[in-house]
Design a protein around this motif. Sequence first.
Motif, PDB file in Angstrom:
ATOM      1  N   PRO A 193       0.821  -1.218   0.000  1.00  0.00           N
ATOM      2  CA  PRO A 193       0.000   0.000   0.000  1.00  0.00           C
ATOM      3  C   PRO A 193       0.853   1.265   0.000  1.00  0.00           C
ATOM      4  CG  PRO A 193      -0.840  -1.585   1.595  1.00  0.00           C
ATOM      5  CD  PRO A 193       0.470  -2.124   1.115  1.00  0.00           C
ATOM      6  N   LEU A 194       0.480   2.210  -0.830  1.00  0.00           N
ATOM      7  CA  LEU A 194       1.143   3.519  -0.839  1.00  0.00           C
ATOM      8  C   LEU A 194       0.719   4.279   0.405  1.00  0.00           C
ATOM      9  CD1 LEU A 194       0.886   5.006  -4.446  1.00  0.00           C
ATOM     10  CD2 LEU A 194       2.972   4.538  -3.177  1.00  0.00           C
ATOM     11  N   THR A 195       1.681   4.794   1.143  1.00  0.00           N
ATOM     12  CA  THR A 195       1.340   5.561   2.342  1.00  0.00           C
ATOM     13  C   THR A 195       2.138   6.858   2.370  1.00  0.00           C
ATOM     14  OG1 THR A 195       3.015   4.433   3.675  1.00  0.00           O
ATOM     15  CG2 THR A 195       0.779   3.514   3.700  1.00  0.00           C
ATOM     16  N   LEU A 196       1.603   7.819   3.099  1.00  0.00           N
ATOM     17  CA  LEU A 196       2.294   9.083   3.321  1.00  0.00           C
ATOM     18  C   LEU A 196       2.221   9.409   4.797  1.00  0.00           C
ATOM     19  CD1 LEU A 196      -0.021  11.733   3.549  1.00  0.00           C
ATOM     20  CD2 LEU A 196      -0.564  10.627   1.389  1.00  0.00           C
ATOM     21  N   LEU A 263      -1.620  13.316  -3.806  1.00  0.00           N
ATOM     22  CA  LEU A 263      -1.601  13.474  -5.265  1.00  0.00           C
ATOM     23  C   LEU A 263      -0.171  13.431  -5.792  1.00  0.00           C
ATOM     24  CD1 LEU A 263      -4.333  16.218  -5.856  1.00  0.00           C
ATOM     25  CD2 LEU A 263      -4.526  13.755  -6.232  1.00  0.00           C
ATOM     26  N   ARG A 264       0.743  14.098  -5.112  1.00  0.00           N
ATOM     27  CA  ARG A 264       2.148  14.085  -5.567  1.00  0.00           C
ATOM     28  C   ARG A 264       2.732  12.682  -5.476  1.00  0.00           C
ATOM     29  NH1 ARG A 264       5.111  18.648  -6.000  1.00  0.00           N
ATOM     30  NH2 ARG A 264       6.920  17.794  -4.912  1.00  0.00           N
ATOM     31  N   VAL A 288       2.035  26.266  -1.396  1.00  0.00           N
ATOM     32  CA  VAL A 288       3.049  27.306  -1.183  1.00  0.00           C
ATOM     33  C   VAL A 288       4.331  26.681  -0.633  1.00  0.00           C
ATOM     34  CG1 VAL A 288       3.646  29.309   0.242  1.00  0.00           C
ATOM     35  CG2 VAL A 288       1.417  29.202  -0.889  1.00  0.00           C
ATOM     36  N   ARG A 289       4.185  25.794   0.353  1.00  0.00           N
ATOM     37  CA  ARG A 289       5.368  25.176   0.967  1.00  0.00           C
ATOM     38  C   ARG A 289       6.204  24.416  -0.053  1.00  0.00           C
ATOM     39  NH1 ARG A 289       7.333  20.562   2.347  1.00  0.00           N
ATOM     40  NH2 ARG A 289       5.514  19.430   1.525  1.00  0.00           N
ATOM     41  N   ILE A 290       5.521  23.688  -0.929  1.00  0.00           N
ATOM     42  CA  ILE A 290       6.237  22.898  -1.933  1.00  0.00           C
ATOM     43  C   ILE A 290       7.032  23.810  -2.863  1.00  0.00           C
ATOM     44  CG2 ILE A 290       5.910  21.414  -3.952  1.00  0.00           C
ATOM     45  CD1 ILE A 290       3.470  20.224  -2.408  1.00  0.00           C
ATOM     46  N   LEU A 291       6.415  24.885  -3.326  1.00  0.00           N
ATOM     47  CA  LEU A 291       7.128  25.811  -4.204  1.00  0.00           C
ATOM     48  C   LEU A 291       8.302  26.467  -3.483  1.00  0.00           C
ATOM     49  CD1 LEU A 291       4.607  27.820  -6.427  1.00  0.00           C
ATOM     50  CD2 LEU A 291       6.300  26.135  -7.125  1.00  0.00           C
ATOM     51  N   MET A 292       8.110  26.823  -2.225  1.00  0.00           N
ATOM     52  CA  MET A 292       9.208  27.436  -1.467  1.00  0.00           C
ATOM     53  C   MET A 292      10.396  26.503  -1.388  1.00  0.00           C
ATOM     54  SD  MET A 292       7.129  29.277   1.672  1.00  0.00           S
ATOM     55  CE  MET A 292       8.636  29.849   2.476  1.00  0.00           C
TER      56      MET A 292
END
Length: 850
Positions: A193-196, A263-264, A288-292
Amino acid sequence: MNLFSTLHRFTVVPSLPKELSGLQRIAYNLWWTWEPEAIRLFKRLDPELWRATRHNPLEMLGCLQQATYDSLMLDEGFMSHLAQVEERLDEYLASHTWYERHGTPRARIAYFSMEFGLHESLPIYSGGLGILAGDHLKSASDLGLPLVGVGLLYRQGYFRQHLNLEGWQQEIYPENDFYNLPLHLERDGAGEPLTLELEYPGRNVRVQIWRVQVGRLRLYLLDSNLEENTPADREITTRLYGGDQEMRIRQEILLGIGGIRALRLLGVEPNVCHMNEGHAAFLALERVRILMEERSLNFQEAMEAVRGGNVFTTHTPVEAGIDHFPPELLERYLGCYYRHLGLTREQFLTLGMQNHGRSNENFCMAVLAMKLSLHSNGVSELHGMVSRRMWADVWPDLPEEQLPLTYVTNGVHQKSWLSEEMSGLLTRYLGTRWLEQSDDSLWRKVSRIPDAELWRTHRRGTERLVDYARLSLKAQLQKLDAGAKEIERASDVLDPEILTIGFARRFATYKRGTLLLHDKERLERILNHPERPVQIVFAGKAHPADHQGKELIRQIVQLAQQEGFRRRIIFLEDYDISVARRLVQGVDIWLNTPLRPQEASGTSGMKAAFNGGLNMSILDGWWCEGYRGNNGWAIGRGEVYDDLAYQNEVESRAIYDLLEKEIVPLFYNRGSDGVPRGWTAFMKASMQTLCPVFSTDRMVQEYARRCYLPAFENWERLNRDDLRLAVELARWKERLHGVWGGLSIIAVQAECDREVTVGQKVPISVQITPGEVPLTEIAVEVYFGVLDSRGAIMGGEVVPLDPATEPDKVGHFGGELECRFCGRHGFLLRVMPRHPELGTVYDPGLILWG
């Protein structure tokens, strides 16, 4: 010793012969829920089991015996039916779509919602918000939008409702068996299973992802019920809208921040994110955090890039219905997160406050969503107006009608709510294009349908509703151990031949579920008229914590038990999509009695209209746009009262008057063939005026044209060239904030007499001292219009002024105002920033009025 510590697990799935594998393929795509032939196919397997499993084909397939499968393979008719439905699914998935002609494949849209009401067999919804989200996905699939849905997968979902003998609502929370639902657990290349992981105070929470196929698109649902998590964290996805504020913020962090990370992880990177209500607003911070992190930007630079690709829809006209969190709760759950964004506590809290000068203001999720979205909207024209008034402090420098908060009126997914008979009737007289597009000219062909055929088609829906209501009441009484005589008396409740009113919705007090009961003696005379009787079917749930709502239900149930009302009023327990479908397909009148303007939109009446039902409603929500005078009835004229008791008295009388003087006589005025032609004329007018407008096909097309595609274009423009424009815009705004105070208006002159004639043009000239702001970076405009009795501009228009040909240290601007209406007029001058690439830009604090 814990007996379950060494428990070995495996999953049992239906064992279908290869020849019948198509059944499983169809069951796993919720396209079947709006395809009548697919529904007939599953029902054909075992009608009793179909009902017992709450119309869940996967659970039903797991219950069937091998002998049944063997007999099905020998049934040529069934095998032909299966092949036909599979072929329809293939055609649907391969057909060309509206979006292919009108959109761009580069857009990737993610639609976030706390709940999705797709079908009764997937109980992860509570009411209107979830049903709207489910219908949104279905139409997005039909139209071919490149969209994915994101939500939470609740182990118990919303409660099941049971009523005791006194009529008090009882809540039961059955467990959802995920392995008997149309879900796939997302797995990695090794089959795991994919988990985060998500950061919560003092620990990480692990989350897995389930996938639901909805026609052409996918819905991803997050689930925290994993053994690695603490018991408290496993509860995050137990119940929809359950628990306290702390549980709510846990869920909303999971939906917003966790949804973007999921999603990512799946390789889906949306450039447009649609927040269906403020529950998902934290997604903007995560973007925003990801772009930063990935582009080495500061918060303001990343925010400019993200904001252009966000869309927000608010669904409530009452601020109390929006999530507000106290600062200490935000600090506990997101303190580390916002500091990682480079924000101070005050800067972060200001993002969720209308007026950060108010020290007692809590953090509002809707405000966060509006501040971090380029497009914000209400869900009806009236709701858009109410929302602009409600959230005016978010944009303190703009007049109300200029606020960037518009409206997209809700709709319904017609194929999900239409009865099979009505769908067939429309296809016979309108052709098949009405299934694919909202077109006034197509729906005008309803006039060609013979009155008798339309009438009898609708009556079949009423017959089914009455049969269902009787069976439901019997089952309800049996569970309560009622006597045999009382159970048998349920067989004569309701009558398929008489005028049937439906009232079904969430039992919140503002919806006034008992307004129709205000004068019980008068109501009894109406219901039991010897020649023109009337009956009422009620349904709905009150929130478990809403004791006033529960009291309303109790009053209705107890009244329905009295002899004078027993055969004419029924309350159907456990309102869900299945019950709603029967109601909207069978009632003659759909009644709606909210306190104006507290109904943001409402969609149940739209569903009734598609089935030939007529609306009788307060002029609130969508009915303000739908009512035409010959297509239903309005209760009052849109008045708003200060005295609730007086309002209830006035509007209940209006309902009784409409019933006695207009509705009941029209229904029972029959021709020699028993057809009420005056009534069918109303039915046709209702379908012609409402059906082409109030569908989610129209709604989703409107979102695509007005929100998604412009948001994508903004996102693409701001993000190209390594985010050059986003970075430049943030730095440009920062510079302007530092020098804007030096800007001043020297003179404003209007060259006119005290009175001007209609059509006359009034020259305007302005002088401005720009200070350190370049004249090329300001836009000078006139806000102009008719004045109301208080001297305020009503519905003003913006007229741009042109700079002088020879700019100097004092900026000269000029233009003219065209006076198109009589009356007292006025104007204000406003100066705003003008970006060389983006044009006029509004930012709080960067506006000068004079």
